[in-house]
Design an enzyme around this catalytic site. Structure first.
Site, PDB file in Angstrom:
ATOM      1  N   THR A  98      23.938  10.595 -16.210  1.00 50.86           N
ATOM      2  CA  THR A  98      23.801  10.443 -17.517  1.00 50.86           C
ATOM      3  C   THR A  98      24.867   9.396 -16.846  1.00 50.86           C
ATOM      4  O   THR A  98      24.930   8.432 -17.673  1.00 50.86           O
ATOM      5  CB  THR A  98      24.730  11.519 -17.676  1.00 50.86           C
ATOM      6  OG1 THR A  98      26.330  11.790 -17.608  1.00 50.86           O
ATOM      7  CG2 THR A  98      23.923  11.955 -18.757  1.00 50.86           C
ATOM      8  N   ASP A 138      30.717   8.624  -8.140  1.00 52.39           N
ATOM      9  CA  ASP A 138      31.701   9.406  -6.912  1.00 52.39           C
ATOM     10  C   ASP A 138      32.468   8.691  -7.095  1.00 52.39           C
ATOM     11  O   ASP A 138      33.615   9.480  -6.299  1.00 52.39           O
ATOM     12  CB  ASP A 138      30.426   8.965  -6.022  1.00 52.39           C
ATOM     13  CG  ASP A 138      28.957   9.527  -6.946  1.00 52.39           C
ATOM     14  OD1 ASP A 138      28.818  10.424  -7.361  1.00 52.39           O
ATOM     15  OD2 ASP A 138      27.818   8.972  -5.594  1.00 52.39           O
TER      16      ASP A 138
HETATM   17  C1  GLA Z   1      24.843  10.243  -7.470  1.00 56.65           C
HETATM   18  C2  GLA Z   1      25.012   8.596  -7.778  1.00 56.65           C
HETATM   19  C3  GLA Z   1      25.780   9.140  -8.792  1.00 56.65           C
HETATM   20  C4  GLA Z   1      25.438   9.545 -10.121  1.00 56.65           C
HETATM   21  C5  GLA Z   1      24.590  10.232  -9.985  1.00 56.65           C
HETATM   22  C6  GLA Z   1      23.764  11.577 -10.829  1.00 56.65           C
HETATM   23  O1  GLA Z   1      26.036  10.727  -6.741  1.00 56.65           O
HETATM   24  O2  GLA Z   1      25.635   7.765  -6.588  1.00 56.65           O
HETATM   25  O3  GLA Z   1      26.174   7.472  -9.273  1.00 56.65           O
HETATM   26  O4  GLA Z   1      24.100   9.225 -11.057  1.00 56.65           O
HETATM   27  O5  GLA Z   1      23.785  11.026  -8.138  1.00 56.65           O
HETATM   28  O6  GLA Z   1      24.487  11.727 -11.396  1.00 56.65           O
END
Ligand code: GLA
Length: 393
Positions: free
Chosen positions: A40, A176
């Site tokens: 999302t 993240d």
């Molecule tokens: C990875 C990406 C995040 C996010 C997740 C899925 O961790 O780095 O930015 O998009 O996937 O939610």
């Protein structure tokens, strides 16, 4: 000696062996687990996310010149570069998280200075727990400490995402880095990826998050991530042409979606439907976790996994085996995918008193079902990226 003291002593000894002196500055940043809101973030949506008590430590000593030297204790590998000529390292992928942070901080005008550093992590690598964001945020805080400036946690997260997007070349969202930089001990975060703000989301006492790593290679996580992102953008562009207030799927209501779903290519319609539903589940799960409402937690996570499997198509057979295993284990309230999907880690909500039998059951049952030994980590939230004083031996 306790574990953090042993870790600090080991890092100090390795630092002295390499650089002939003791480290003067220490920073750390945690990995993260997302509890709801898969994919999302790049749709400007909501995510319920939590730091974990596994982190990356950086120990350093300032230098008089503009050289940065970083030795990875985990990999036994080293990267060296000048702050006046920061280029990607074609040989060592991990080094580009360090170099990328230097590059974006320089471009943003922060007065960087050289240092010698040693890094060590307890965040599992390539498992979907954001070891790369932990490295970026810990290194960012070290540039801050050595350079003698201050940088806001949200700004640090945004710069980390920029480093990853433009220097490392991974088109990730803000999830993240934001969680690693801003997260706190004692609660999860309800993140709004549009405004890049969050509120605290406490989890009721007695519920523990247990990460269960399927230990599968996440081969599709890179390429398929880009495909999903492009499909969401295609969907958003379709609605933007009809509704001027739409820029991202976040802006598409269920009513508007249902009015046009049949006009979209089937795969795009399914991706959009999943994002709309997943986004709505985020505040609902935050409320259910705070209230300790086991039934709602179970229903929301089950719907999230079903959507990830049938609509967003980011699951693999080992994730299905792991889901069934987690749900059948003693003390399990609910379980779902985590990270980008395509293998890697998943998350279960487990009654605190039942963690031991839960872990035993999942370890045995998943191994016999999938033919792979899982890794299982009960976790709790920890502070976001910061400078710290290592515990004395
Ligand atoms: C990875 C990406 C995040 C996010 C997740 C899925 O961790 O780095 O930015 O998009 O996937 O939610």
């Amino acid at each position: 000696m306790n574990e953090p003291a042993r870790r600090a002593a080991e890092m100090s000894a390795a630092f002295s062996a390499r650089y002939g002196d003791t480290p003067q500055l220490w920073t750390r940043a945690p990995g993260r687990v997302d509890l709801m809101g898969s994919h999302t973030d790049y749709n400007h949506g909501f995510i319920l996310s939590m730091t974990i008590d596994r982190d990356t430590w950086v120990a350093a000593r300032p230098r008089q010149d503009r050289t940065v030297s970083v030795l990875s204790l985990d990999l036994g590998a080293e990267t060296n570069f000048s702050l006046d000529a920061i280029a990607p390292d074609p040989e060592q992928h991990w080094a580009n998280y360090v170099r990328g942070m230097a590059s974006v901080l320089c471009d943003a005008g922060y007065p960087l200075r050289g240092f010698d550093a040693l890094i060590h992590t307890t965040v599992p690598v390539s498992a979907g727990l954001s070891s790369s964001a932990a490295l970026e945020m810990a290194v960012g805080r070290m540039f801050e400490a050595v350079g003698g400036f201050t940088i806001d946690a949200v700004e640090l997260a945004v710069l980390g995402q920029r480093a990853e997007n433009h220097f490392v070349g991974v088109a990730c969202g803000i999830l993240d880095q934001y969680t690693s930089a801003v997260g706190k001990a004692g609660c999860a975060l309800l993140l709004d990826a549009r405004t890049i703000t969050s509120s605290d989301a406490p989890i009721a006492d007695g519920i523990t998050v247990v990460i269960c790593d399927t230990c599968t290679k996440r081969e599709l996580a890179g390429s398929e991530y880009g495909v999903r992102r492009a499909q969401c953008e295609q969907g958003a562009a379709y609605f933007a042409r009809r509704y001027p207030d739409v820029t991202h799927l976040r802006d598409v209501s269920f009513e508007r979606f249902e009015a046009h779903a049949a006009e979209l290519p089937d795969a795009v319609a399914r991706r959009c439907r999943y994002i709309l539903e997943e986004n709505a589940r985020v505040p609902a799960l935050a409320a259910a976790l705070t209230a300790g409402d086991h039934i709602a937690i179970h229903q929301l996570t089950a719907a999230s996994f079903a959507g990830a499997r049938d609509l967003y198509e980011i699951t693999i057979p080992e994730m299905e085996i792991m889901l069934k295993t987690m749900l059948a284990a003693p003390g399990c309230i609910a379980a779902r995918q985590a990270g980008a999907g395509f293998g890697g880690c998943m998350a279960a909500f487990v009654i605190k008193e039942k963690i031991e039998p839960f872990v035993d059951f999942v370890a045995n049952t998943y191994t016999s079902g999938a033919g792979i030994e899982p890794r299982i980590y009960p976790v709790k939230s920890s502070p976001g990226a910061s400078r710290f004083t290592p515990p004395a031996a």
